[in-house]
Design a protein around this motif. Sequence first.
Motif, mmCIF file in Angstrom:
data_model
loop_
_atom_site.group_PDB
_atom_site.id
_atom_site.type_symbol
_atom_site.label_atom_id
_atom_site.label_comp_id
_atom_site.label_asym_id
_atom_site.label_seq_id
_atom_site.Cartn_x
_atom_site.Cartn_y
_atom_site.Cartn_z
ATOM 1 N N ARG A 94 -19.516 -7.206 48.875
ATOM 2 C CA ARG A 94 -18.677 -7.091 50.073
ATOM 3 C C ARG A 94 -18.440 -8.454 50.721
ATOM 4 O O ARG A 94 -17.330 -8.751 51.164
ATOM 5 C CB ARG A 94 -19.316 -6.146 51.079
ATOM 6 N N ASN B 87 -16.684 2.131 50.550
ATOM 7 C CA ASN B 87 -16.929 2.973 51.717
ATOM 8 C C ASN B 87 -17.732 2.233 52.768
ATOM 9 O O ASN B 87 -18.391 1.232 52.480
ATOM 10 C CB ASN B 87 -17.626 4.265 51.295
ATOM 11 N N ALA B 88 -17.682 2.740 53.981
ATOM 12 C CA ALA B 88 -18.393 2.118 55.096
ATOM 13 C C ALA B 88 -19.881 2.002 54.771
ATOM 14 O O ALA B 88 -20.458 2.900 54.151
ATOM 15 C CB ALA B 88 -18.195 2.940 56.357
ATOM 16 N N PRO B 89 -20.488 0.896 55.170
ATOM 17 C CA PRO B 89 -21.920 0.725 54.910
ATOM 18 C C PRO B 89 -22.738 1.858 55.529
ATOM 19 O O PRO B 89 -22.450 2.321 56.628
ATOM 20 C CB PRO B 89 -22.248 -0.602 55.593
ATOM 21 N N THR B 90 -23.703 2.293 54.767
ATOM 22 C CA THR B 90 -24.622 3.325 55.249
ATOM 23 C C THR B 90 -26.041 2.802 55.061
ATOM 24 O O THR B 90 -26.256 1.767 54.419
ATOM 25 C CB THR B 90 -24.471 4.626 54.440
#
Length: 163
Positions: free
Chosen positions: A103, A86-89
């Motif tokens: 990643r 998932n997109a980095p948070t």
Amino acid sequence: KPAPGFVKVNTDGAFDPVLRGAAAGVIARDSSGSVLGGCFMPLLCPDPASAEALALLEGLRLAAANGWSNVIFETDSASIANKVNNAPTRDLSTVQHLVTRIRATLGTMPNCKICYVPRDANVVAHTLANRALRSFTSCSFDCFFPDFIRVSVNSERFSSSSQ
């Protein structure tokens, strides 16, 4: 089993909260289910999530060292698979630096992906990780894999060939 031309790399991290010990297990197979290689090793890490992430990094290292470009990495940690995919948070967890490394490594391997699988689809990697956790030993192997995983390897190989 992976599609022809792909390698499947299963990874698992094990953690013992009493001993505060951790370990990784990794096994790679081709589309026929034959073992291509793997490893198991003790780890130094603070928690189960870190053990899972470090095991995945070991799987990535194994694939890179062997020049495999089409790889499906499987982990039984839904949390790690989700964090990587998932997109980095803004994540302040203990594993965020490891997820960043995973990643970055995947960025150099464009035809690879990471998938979550349930524990019963990850038995061999789990067995390898637990061997390292209990014996404090490490081992790398190629197609000549340790006898203690032979039954699990054959069981997975034949059960996946009937699907």
